[in-house]
Design an enzyme around this catalytic site. Structure first.
Site, short mmCIF file in Angstrom:
data_model
loop_
_atom_site.label_atom_id
_atom_site.label_comp_id
_atom_site.label_asym_id
_atom_site.label_seq_id
_atom_site.Cartn_x
_atom_site.Cartn_y
_atom_site.Cartn_z
N GLN A 114 65.74 -66.30 -65.67
CA GLN A 114 66.96 -65.98 -65.85
C GLN A 114 67.60 -67.06 -65.61
O GLN A 114 67.61 -67.93 -64.30
CB GLN A 114 67.18 -64.85 -64.70
CG GLN A 114 68.80 -64.27 -64.90
CD GLN A 114 69.08 -63.05 -63.95
OE1 GLN A 114 69.04 -63.52 -62.74
NE2 GLN A 114 69.31 -61.98 -64.46
N TYR A 207 79.02 -63.60 -61.01
CA TYR A 207 78.70 -65.14 -61.09
C TYR A 207 79.37 -65.57 -62.39
O TYR A 207 80.44 -65.07 -63.00
CB TYR A 207 77.30 -65.31 -61.76
CG TYR A 207 76.29 -64.87 -60.37
CD1 TYR A 207 76.49 -65.38 -59.24
CD2 TYR A 207 75.27 -64.20 -60.59
CE1 TYR A 207 75.83 -64.79 -58.06
CE2 TYR A 207 74.34 -63.63 -59.84
CZ TYR A 207 74.74 -64.10 -58.41
OH TYR A 207 74.05 -63.70 -57.40
N GLY A 358 63.48 -52.54 -60.60
CA GLY A 358 63.64 -53.74 -59.69
C GLY A 358 62.70 -53.13 -58.34
O GLY A 358 61.68 -53.60 -58.30
C1 LIG Z 1 65.71 -58.68 -53.38
C2 LIG Z 1 66.59 -58.39 -54.83
C3 LIG Z 1 67.25 -59.50 -55.49
C4 LIG Z 1 67.93 -59.55 -56.49
N1 LIG Z 1 68.29 -60.54 -57.39
C5 LIG Z 1 68.55 -60.75 -58.56
C6 LIG Z 1 68.66 -61.74 -59.41
O1 LIG Z 1 68.29 -62.77 -59.06
N2 LIG Z 1 69.33 -61.55 -60.64
C7 LIG Z 1 69.77 -60.34 -61.08
O2 LIG Z 1 70.35 -60.15 -62.26
N3 LIG Z 1 69.83 -59.27 -60.34
C8 LIG Z 1 69.19 -59.41 -59.09
N4 LIG Z 1 69.05 -58.08 -58.44
C9 LIG Z 1 69.24 -56.89 -58.89
C10 LIG Z 1 68.24 -56.20 -59.66
O3 LIG Z 1 67.89 -56.95 -60.77
C11 LIG Z 1 68.53 -55.02 -60.19
O4 LIG Z 1 69.53 -54.92 -61.25
C12 LIG Z 1 68.65 -53.84 -58.98
O5 LIG Z 1 67.88 -53.92 -57.84
C13 LIG Z 1 68.88 -52.52 -59.25
O6 LIG Z 1 67.63 -52.18 -59.90
P1 LIG Z 1 66.57 -51.05 -59.01
O7 LIG Z 1 67.65 -49.99 -58.68
O8 LIG Z 1 65.63 -50.81 -59.89
O9 LIG Z 1 66.37 -51.96 -57.83
C14 LIG Z 1 68.24 -58.21 -57.06
C15 LIG Z 1 67.68 -57.13 -56.53
C16 LIG Z 1 66.97 -57.16 -55.17
C17 LIG Z 1 66.67 -55.89 -54.67
#
Ligand SMILES: Cc1cc2nc3c(=O)[nH]c(=O)nc-3n(C[C@H](O)[C@H](O)[C@H](O)COP(=O)(O)O)c2cc1C
Ligand code: SF4
Length: 425
Positions: A114, A207, A358
């Protein structure tokens, strides 16, 4: 079971759609499960390390169709949010990425990286007294009152990356934006040269690109602001520059905010849908529909880490319908606490074509393999406690409340205690 069987290709059980093969750009994927970018903060000097590789290779071994690495900075360390995130700004970063690609491929997996410029969240610029790049000043204020609930230790932790410095902001000039576009293209060249299978352009979560897309942050009156088309121009120019660099067929995903929670005046699903059409026309191979909170302190459990199951499903569906209506056969990736049953239903209804899971995949790297084995009950559930992301706020590696192994020897076992002699009573 063979690696292909554990990824589910041709599966006829309860999760037949989720485990059916799919395609993004020129890349065939064995199933519809994507692990979205989640920072591990395990890089050193902008280069991917063995510890980071182990984490992603473990998800590939567990059957994930496409693993996306935690976000990295195209001009690293400029425009970066952490000194521990991947950098794409120098050819010396290629070796670590190549090792990552080899490790994921050895598990029969696929990996994307990414690419980001962190704009108003470029903590490393803050630490080095560089003004943060934004579309317009002043930047809308946030309600920081909940910081008063933190302990001194927590406040110190929140200042880890910035060194406790306060931000200053600068409206990007045309020259700045040309540099940003070139940096994305150069980063894409390096990622492709490393043998990584795909790129995701980060145009979400507050961002730089997402602030240009947002009517709440972008108050410009030049070619970069004022209308939906103008606000989408920077993201579209980045997509075009990346496409020119990587050529046709190399998969380029773009992650956008399908909604901005918080005060009125942000991105709505209808704005996001119009932007997705423009981004697809510029050459994107998939649109990943996330969401964001204007104010991370006040709205964090709304976005980007929602507490309700399949929270962004209607938004993904709106974007998908707009793409179809505009004649773009571009897959949509749904995200937002998507559990396997919800995923199956979202795919069945055509609301999206792939799903990102995620935290579910932090909690259980073998989620896909369990589903492919018809063993749904074996999936260790994420309990939605936000411990993992809290560590990110402190610029640390996530820890998981239900998966003690996260980030340490997940695949190779290095660093795990030898429990062979331990007896329970
Ligand atoms: C620890 C952590 C770090 C994350 N870092 C990023 C990231 O670097 N880039 C991004 O687009 N989203 C990031 N996210 C968001 C996740 O990509 C995702 O969109 C979010 O957790 C919702 O999905 P979920 O409900 O399945 O966890 C992060 C989420 C978590 C939990
Ligand atoms: S720390 Fe909590 S929210 Fe994060 S993945 Fe683990 S269980 Fe889920």
């Amino acid at each position: 079971m063979s690696p292909v069987g554990r990824r589910g290709a041709g599966h006829t059980g309860d999760f037949g759609r989720l485990l059916a093969p799919g395609r993004i750009g020129g890349l065939d994927l064995p199933n519809r499960v994507i692990m979205p970018a989640m920072d591990m903060n395990l890089c050193v000097d902008g280069s991917v390390t063995d510890a980071e590789i182990d984490h992603y290779a473990a998800r590939a071994a567990g059957g994930v169709g496409l693993v996306i690495t935690g976000t990295g900075a195209v001009s690293w360390p400029v425009g970066a949010a952490s000194m521990h995130q991947p950098g794409f700004s120098d050819d010396r970063h290629i070796a670590g990425m190549a090792k990552l690609a080899d490790a994921v491929h050895a598990q029969s997996g696929r990996v994307a990286m990414q690419l980001c410029h962190h704009g108003k969240v470029s903590t490393i610029d803050m630490a080095n007294d560089r003004p943060l790049l934004v579309p317009s000043v002043p930047v809308p204020a946030m309600d920081l009152s909940t910081l008063g609930d933190c302990t001194v230790d927590e406040l110190m932790g929140l200042a880890n990356a910035s060194g406790g410095k306060m931000p200053t902001y600068r409206a990007a000039t045309d020259d700045d934006l040309d540099e940003v576009i070139d940096a994305f293209a150069a980063a894409a060249r390096r990622v492709k040269a490393a043998g990584i299978d795909a790129i995701e352009i980060h145009a979400a979560h507050g961002y730089l690109l997402s602030t240009f897309l947002s009517p709440g942050y972008n108050h410009r009156t030049d070619q970069w602001g004022g209308s939906v088309d103008n606000r989408a121009r920077l993201t579209c120019e980045v997509v075009r520059a990346v496409r020119a660099e990587v050529g046709d067929g190399y998969p380029v995903l773009v992650r956008i905010n399908g909604h901005e929670f918080g005060p009125d005046g942000g991105i709505t699903a209808h704005i996001a849908a119009a932007q997705a059409v423009l981004i697809a026309a510029a050459g994107a191979d998939a649109i990943h529909v996330s969401a964001n909170a204007h104010d991370p302190f006040a709205n964090f459990t709304a976005g980007p880490l929602p507490d309700t199951v399949a929270a962004y499903r209607p938004i993904a569906a709106t974007v998908k319908r707009a793409l179809v209506a505009a004649g773009h056969d571009v897959p949509v990736v749904g995200v937002g606490r998507v559990l396997p049953e919800a995923a199956e239903d979202m795919l069945a209804s055509g609301d999206c074509d792939f799903v990102s899971m995620g935290r579910q995949l932090l909690a259980d790297p073998d989620l896909v393999a369990h589903l492919a084995d018809n063993h749904r009950a074996a999936v260790r559930p994420c309990i939605n406690c936000y411990v993992c992301v809290e560590q990110n706020f402190f610029d640390l590696t996530p820890r998981c409340a239900v998966n003690a192994r996260l980030g340490r020897g997940e695949l190779d076992g290095v660093g795990q205690a030898d429990t062979s002699g331990v007896r329970c009573w």
